[in-house]
Design a protein around this motif. Structure first.
Motif, PDB file in Angstrom:
ATOM      1  N   GLU A 139      43.551  48.183  29.716  1.00 16.91           N
ATOM      2  CA  GLU A 139      43.224  46.982  29.552  1.00 16.91           C
ATOM      3  C   GLU A 139      44.087  46.298  30.727  1.00 16.91           C
ATOM      4  N   ILE A 140      43.339  45.372  31.392  1.00 15.78           N
ATOM      5  CA  ILE A 140      43.943  44.796  32.624  1.00 15.78           C
ATOM      6  C   ILE A 140      44.957  43.773  32.481  1.00 15.78           C
ATOM      7  N   ILE A 141      46.062  43.745  32.738  1.00 15.44           N
ATOM      8  CA  ILE A 141      47.202  42.615  32.519  1.00 15.44           C
ATOM      9  C   ILE A 141      47.553  42.046  33.787  1.00 15.44           C
ATOM     10  N   ASP A 142      47.206  42.466  34.943  1.00 19.48           N
ATOM     11  CA  ASP A 142      47.431  41.777  36.017  1.00 19.48           C
ATOM     12  C   ASP A 142      46.402  42.144  37.221  1.00 19.48           C
ATOM     13  N   GLU A 143      45.903  41.269  37.951  1.00 20.28           N
ATOM     14  CA  GLU A 143      44.950  41.828  39.023  1.00 20.28           C
ATOM     15  C   GLU A 143      44.915  40.885  40.156  1.00 20.28           C
ATOM     16  N   SER A 144      44.508  41.583  41.253  1.00 21.90           N
ATOM     17  CA  SER A 144      44.456  40.636  42.479  1.00 21.90           C
ATOM     18  C   SER A 144      43.444  41.145  43.328  1.00 21.90           C
ATOM     19  N   PRO A 149      56.823  39.791  42.506  1.00 24.09           N
ATOM     20  CA  PRO A 149      56.770  39.015  43.864  1.00 24.09           C
ATOM     21  C   PRO A 149      55.417  38.807  44.509  1.00 24.09           C
ATOM     22  N   LYS A 150      54.656  39.625  44.394  1.00 21.80           N
ATOM     23  CA  LYS A 150      53.034  39.534  44.898  1.00 21.80           C
ATOM     24  C   LYS A 150      53.203  39.712  46.227  1.00 21.80           C
ATOM     25  N   LEU A 151      53.968  40.589  46.903  1.00 22.13           N
ATOM     26  CA  LEU A 151      53.918  40.812  48.242  1.00 22.13           C
ATOM     27  C   LEU A 151      52.995  41.651  48.804  1.00 22.13           C
ATOM     28  N   ILE A 152      52.541  42.445  48.036  1.00 22.72           N
ATOM     29  CA  ILE A 152      51.775  43.796  48.396  1.00 22.72           C
ATOM     30  C   ILE A 152      50.364  42.926  48.756  1.00 22.72           C
ATOM     31  N   GLU A 153      50.060  41.991  48.107  1.00 24.93           N
ATOM     32  CA  GLU A 153      48.654  41.183  48.770  1.00 24.93           C
ATOM     33  C   GLU A 153      48.569  40.866  50.245  1.00 24.93           C
ATOM     34  N   LYS A 154      49.618  40.680  50.698  1.00 17.37           N
ATOM     35  CA  LYS A 154      49.766  40.243  51.937  1.00 17.37           C
ATOM     36  C   LYS A 154      49.844  41.207  53.039  1.00 17.37           C
ATOM     37  N   GLU A 155      49.848  42.668  52.674  1.00 20.13           N
ATOM     38  CA  GLU A 155      49.920  43.712  53.615  1.00 20.13           C
ATOM     39  C   GLU A 155      48.714  44.037  54.328  1.00 20.13           C
ATOM     40  N   LYS A 156      48.735  44.352  55.350  1.00 23.22           N
ATOM     41  CA  LYS A 156      47.459  44.901  56.115  1.00 23.22           C
ATOM     42  C   LYS A 156      46.908  46.026  55.568  1.00 23.22           C
ATOM     43  N   GLY A 157      45.816  46.022  55.226  1.00 24.78           N
ATOM     44  CA  GLY A 157      44.974  47.084  54.558  1.00 24.78           C
ATOM     45  C   GLY A 157      44.883  47.093  53.381  1.00 24.78           C
ATOM     46  N   PHE A 158      45.644  46.189  52.669  1.00 26.14           N
ATOM     47  CA  PHE A 158      45.486  46.172  51.006  1.00 26.14           C
ATOM     48  C   PHE A 158      44.209  45.438  50.684  1.00 26.14           C
ATOM     49  N   LEU A 159      43.748  46.207  49.684  1.00 26.71           N
ATOM     50  CA  LEU A 159      42.397  45.758  49.087  1.00 26.71           C
ATOM     51  C   LEU A 159      42.627  44.916  47.659  1.00 26.71           C
TER      52      LEU A 159
END
Length: 145
Positions: free
Chosen positions: A31-36, A68-78
């Protein structure tokens, strides 16, 4: 969405399927509990497996839901999916990247250090007695052509 995946370092393959709030890896249901971000077919798929003791599931989930949701700002992150297991106690954190290098750059970034700053300390879930039942590990897959 249905994606056939091939392990980057061997012959293993698996099938990823996303239907609503559920993700299936072969026959295993999560089950998805968090997504971006939107799941992409053509990507590098990183599967982080984290085995959590049953009594600590809520604590583990709370930590991820407050990340902290920093991964979403990384270059190449999908995309990212934090997945709660429905048949056992191994959570799966699925991230998708444009390239293996983008994932490796994330691992070497200041954002990664910040996101994992409590690891190895008395505040880290990895050091807190009874939270993790095994050492976490990750595997990289690519879209099977």
């Amino acid at each position: 969405m249905n994606i056939a995946l091939q392990y980057l370092e061997g012959e293993e393959s698996l099938f990823l399927s996303n239907k609503g709030n559920k993700v299936y890896i072969d026959e295993k249901e999560y089950e998805i509990i968090d997504e971006s971000g939107a799941l992409k077919e053509d990507a590098i798929h990183v599967f982080n497996y984290v085995s959590v003791n049953p009594a600590s599931r809520e604590r583990f989930e709370k930590r991820f839901l407050n990340r902290p949701k920093l991964i979403e700002k990384e270059k190449g992150f999908l995309s990212i999916r934090v997945l709660r297991p429905l048949t056992d106690n191994t959570f799966l954190i699925l991230t998708q990247w444009e390239t293996v290098k983008a994932f490796q750059d994330w691992q070497g970034s200041k954002a990664y250090q910040h996101a994992h700053k409590k690891r190895g300390t008395k505040e880290g879930l990895d050091q807190e007695k009874g939270v993790l039942s095994e050492k976490p590990y990750h595997l990289l897959f690519k879209t099977k052509k």
